[in-house]
Design an enzyme around this catalytic site. Structure first.
Site, short mmCIF file in Angstrom:
data_model
loop_
_atom_site.label_atom_id
_atom_site.label_comp_id
_atom_site.label_asym_id
_atom_site.label_seq_id
_atom_site.Cartn_x
_atom_site.Cartn_y
_atom_site.Cartn_z
N SER A 199 0.79 -1.22 0.13
CA SER A 199 0.19 -0.12 0.01
C SER A 199 0.89 1.09 -0.05
CB SER A 199 -0.86 -0.13 0.96
OG SER A 199 -1.52 1.37 1.46
N TYR A 244 -2.14 -0.75 10.50
CA TYR A 244 -2.07 -1.13 9.17
C TYR A 244 -0.93 -0.64 8.50
CZ TYR A 244 -3.67 -1.49 4.21
OH TYR A 244 -3.49 -2.14 2.98
#
Length: 289
Positions: free
Chosen positions: A144, A157
């Site tokens: 990501s 995350y």
């Protein structure tokens, strides 16, 4: 490797294919001619995956694999080798989100994020590497852009994705020496059901934030977030195109952003030597406009 194995379609194993990017990548790989092993944690949640394959006119081999269960990793990879004799590529896609901040999250939730998003990736990669060495294959991880930039209220995350990217960055040079190409895909915001799978009680989190010192910052973040991602959001299918390109490119880059937003996000971080620029950006998200 036998001549028959060498001439057979390439075999790719993709984790986390029940929805989102994983599902789209499995379909795209099958359409491109790969023998595609689409793995899921829960075999009861494969209806949409099967429908997507049917709509695309492709066949997928669906197997159970939970990245937090070593036995399922070994069994699935062994099964692929028994059936096809080789493994040409692995796409680490399985992941889980986590919304919250340190005071408002139990450590167990933070550990779970690391277990799935970091250690799960390593477990699958470790089990696959001997076979990828044998085939001169690819090891691809869907990371990501948020693995480059620590996003407020998304620390667990981002930390897991950052750890994964750095580990893979180091591994890439080593793996290249034995014929395995390693790449990390860095999407920005994605329109998928990924967020629905976050192990978080949003009502409880909001209540905790509103009752504590983070009330204002959290409210401003929730207000700003949709505005930030609205113009940058991609479909799962668009991100899957980058996965497929990385599977088929003769010399893929290590770090691959899937959009201009992601490229800008990562570039801002890489150019920010002392961290002040990123801190100015992210703190602005937490203040009333």
């Amino acid at each position: 490797m036998t001549d028959t194995a060498a001439s057979a379609p390439k075999t790719v194993l993709i984790t986390g294919t029940s929805s989102g990017v994983g599902r789209a990548a499995a379909v795209a790989a099958a359409q491109a001619g790969f023998t595609t092993i689409a793995t899921v944690r829960d075999l009861e949640r494969t209806e949409q995956l099967r429908e997507a394959a049917k709509d695309a006119g492709v066949e997928l081999e669906i197997r159970r694999l939970d990245v937090t269960e070593p036995d399922t990793i070994e069994q699935t990879i062994s099964g692929v080798l028994d059936t096809y004799g080789k493994l040409d590529a692995v796409v680490n896609n399985a992941g889980v989100g986590s919304i919250g901040t340190l005071e408002l999250l139990p450590l167990e939730q933070i550990r779970y994020s690391m277990e799935v998003n970091f250690f799960g990736v390593l477990a699958v990669s470790k089990a696959a590497l001997p076979h990828l060495r044998a085939s001169g294959g690819r090891l691809i991880t869907v990371g990501s852009a948020y693995g480059s930039v620590g996003q407020p209220f998304n620390e667990a995350y981002c930390a897991a994705k950052a750890a994964t990217e750095i580990y893979m960055e180091g591994l890439a040079a080593v793996a290249a020496e034995v014929g395995v190409r390693v790449s990390v895909i860095q999407p920005g915001p994605i329109a998928s059901s990924f967020g629905e799978n976050m192990p978080v009680d949003r009502v409880a989190l909001r209540a905790a934030a509103e009752a504590g010192q983070y009330k204002s910052a959290y409210a401003n973040y929730l207000t700003y977030l949709p505005t930030m991602v609205a113009s940058a959001i991609q479909s799962s299918e668009q991100v899957a195109e980058s996965v497929l390109h990385t599977l088929t490119d003769p010399a893929p880059a290590f770090r691959i952003q899937t959009s201009d937003f992601a490229k800008g996000f990562v570039a801002d971080k890489l150019a920010d030597v002392d961290g002040s620029a990123i801190q100015a950006i992210t703190r602005e998200w937490l203040r009333a406009g």
